[in-house]
Design a protein around this motif. Sequence first.
Motif, short mmCIF file in Angstrom:
data_model
loop_
_atom_site.label_atom_id
_atom_site.label_comp_id
_atom_site.label_asym_id
_atom_site.label_seq_id
_atom_site.Cartn_x
_atom_site.Cartn_y
_atom_site.Cartn_z
N ILE B 215 1.47 -1.13 0.11
CA ILE B 215 -0.03 -0.56 -0.20
C ILE B 215 1.12 1.30 0.45
CG2 ILE B 215 -1.41 1.42 1.39
CD1 ILE B 215 -2.72 -1.89 2.33
N GLN B 275 -7.21 0.62 -0.17
CA GLN B 275 -6.70 0.57 0.92
C GLN B 275 -6.41 -1.14 0.49
OE1 GLN B 275 -6.25 2.43 5.20
NE2 GLN B 275 -7.92 4.39 4.45
N SER B 276 -5.74 -1.81 -0.03
CA SER B 276 -6.17 -3.18 -0.24
C SER B 276 -4.48 -2.96 -1.35
CB SER B 276 -7.07 -3.81 -0.43
OG SER B 276 -6.98 -4.92 -0.80
N LYS B 277 -4.09 -4.84 -0.91
CA LYS B 277 -3.07 -5.43 -1.48
C LYS B 277 -3.24 -5.46 -3.21
CE LYS B 277 0.37 -5.18 2.39
NZ LYS B 277 1.15 -6.56 3.18
#
Lengths: 301, 446
Positions: B215, B275-277
Amino acid sequence: MTTTATRRRKIRSPLDSYRNAAVLLAPTVALIFLYKYVPIGQAIWASLNAFSVAGNPLAFVGLNNFVHVLTDPSFLQSLALTVIFAAVKIPLQLTLGLGAALLLYRSSAFNSFLRVVLIIPAITPIAIIGIIFLFLFDREVGLTNAFLTAVGVGRVSWLTTPATAQAVVAVASIWRDAGFTMLIYLAGLTAIPAQVSEAARIDGANGWQSTTRIILPMLQRSTQLATVTTTIAAFQFFAPIFVLTRGGPQDATDVAAYHIYEEAFVFYDQGTANAMSVILVSLIVVITTVELYVLRSRWEY
Amino acid sequence: MSTSLTRRSLLVRGGLLGLAAAAGPSLIAACSSSPASSAKPATLSGLWVPYDPLIDASKAAATSWGAANGIQFNIATVPWADWDRTVRAFPQQPTVPDVAIVDGPALLGYAANDILLPLDRYFNPRDMQDFLPATTASAMRKGSFYGPATNESSQALAYNKDLLDRYGITPPTELGKAWTWPQLREIMIDIQKRERAARGNDQFWGMFLGQGNFIGGGTYTGLDLIRSNGAKGSNTYKAISDDGLTVTGYADTPEAMEGYQFLQDLYIRDGLTPQSKSPDFFYNGQIAFWLTDPDVAVTGIAEKAPTMKWGVTPHPYFVTPIVQTDSYHLGVPKNSPNADWAAKLVADMVSPTNGLILASKQKAIPMRKSLLDKADYLRDAHMQVFTETASQWAVPRPITPGWSEYDTVYSQMLADIATGADISKTVSKAVSDIDSQLARYQSLVR
């Protein structure tokens, strides 16, 4: 008159038994020494030396590494985090494990099935636990937020906010290990003679009195074992943090084990990392020694 | 006295012969001035990362040399997480591979720690001129060259063409007309608002930053944004001191702090970036723009969204266009018993002929300027922007011997900023941590 030849029985001396035992144990002891105590010795030696960035020993520095580590705010913070984590994990895990054991120790097919279900996390590779929790708590695609959104609560940044990240990591740890604690208590419960519970019932003790005044005290040894194993697991907790948070966000999950890993394998400071390891192990030994003493069984039955 | 061969004499003679056989090669090697010039080996071993396109391409590029010299080249792999520390441990290992894939930005550290063999004598000045500059900068130390790149990387903004067509947006394809970050931000805010309204949910975002492992984009992508806010040659643009040991005054300049604020706003205030990979958002049509490299975009989209219509527009910037590139390099461990042969293999793998094989099998940008117009796939509409970016805007990532330390702390700093941390405190701590880690390399650099 016939004389019966009697065979002289060779009388074995205690020394023979010890020698035989030593011979039989020798290979195992040698392996334990080689793979357990030699590395510990190497770690202690490394903690007393300075190392280059290439991993070569540079000079004997005595206790300098320890002084540096014990005055390093980030390591002290990681130790404090670890202690707090253990203080939360131990009572919760023991309560859950004991509760499950008390509920499920009677023999039935349903209880057997539930016991297996509860033990599955304990035998699941810990890295898989991390991936499962990543899937559950990802902010955008996680199941937890999908449920919360559906009921109108809104998304929570579980893994990217310090407080919630700590909670997720703690839940992952407790969820994984509670089954093992349940096993410890199940073994303890089955060792309690039935006559003791029967006698209590005859004397008019109700369920609560039976549990608190008879069963729990008789589970003292199980509690001692569960507490010690949970403490050690709490202080060594690493893999889910590696998968979920990498010590973040903002060092919120930078527990001692992860901090040491970074020092050794990312920053390549072998001297400092080994000094941290020695300190952590010493802390575990001190705490578990205190637990063993405080929780020692005070009666036999 | 008997002169016949006795058991004792046989044993003595045999022992002496054995000693001579064991000592001989060592003595010869000790007398030799070249790197471990040994007899021709039957095989050479390689240690690669588990990235199939690179492995297949490398085997193909090594085939002709192997056949011509009668040497088999075998490749083993090391897990990603163990890659760096495996290479760092080479000097302490009794057996090492003859050739290893190393990460471009980490090369200087390996060279400084005397892990790799300098390969100058295996390349001529024409080769060095032909290699793309961003791929050689990190491979040079004190005038010596430590390993050629297997290919050049690049970064640009992939976009969902169907989606943008729906909103009447046509991104530029020429570098000279590239969007600035503020321009892109406005476009993303508009698209995201309209698309979320159309979908009735919030599962759509303007952009995804990076390859999906950090992130904030990590040093590879996130740092582009920060560095672009500095004038060319400024401390913000450079991001690290010239000796590679200090980031104070480089990573915490006023322009850098502005960049960090913009990055945080992308994730938090504007909510334009998840907000995540997970990089699957683009494949699933949940992202309008994806700032990434060609391997991930071209291969990933072809596999996971083969029917998607997509385009590529140049990397946005603030003040100075800049894109960090560089990729994998071939290195020869200094303590390889076949170092000379390994170095010859490496040189041949990146020759004009085999270098093209090495790059084209990966559908990657070649490491040589002379090959940029040799591969048809580079003229593909998707690759063209990546290729032009690599030849005009490419710079190496910050050149430092402590790359692992720098990368880890800086990437975590960007992740913390992206997820809402206090920027001033976070940057101050990270800069101090990085400087104290890099200070350990002073004796190797100064």
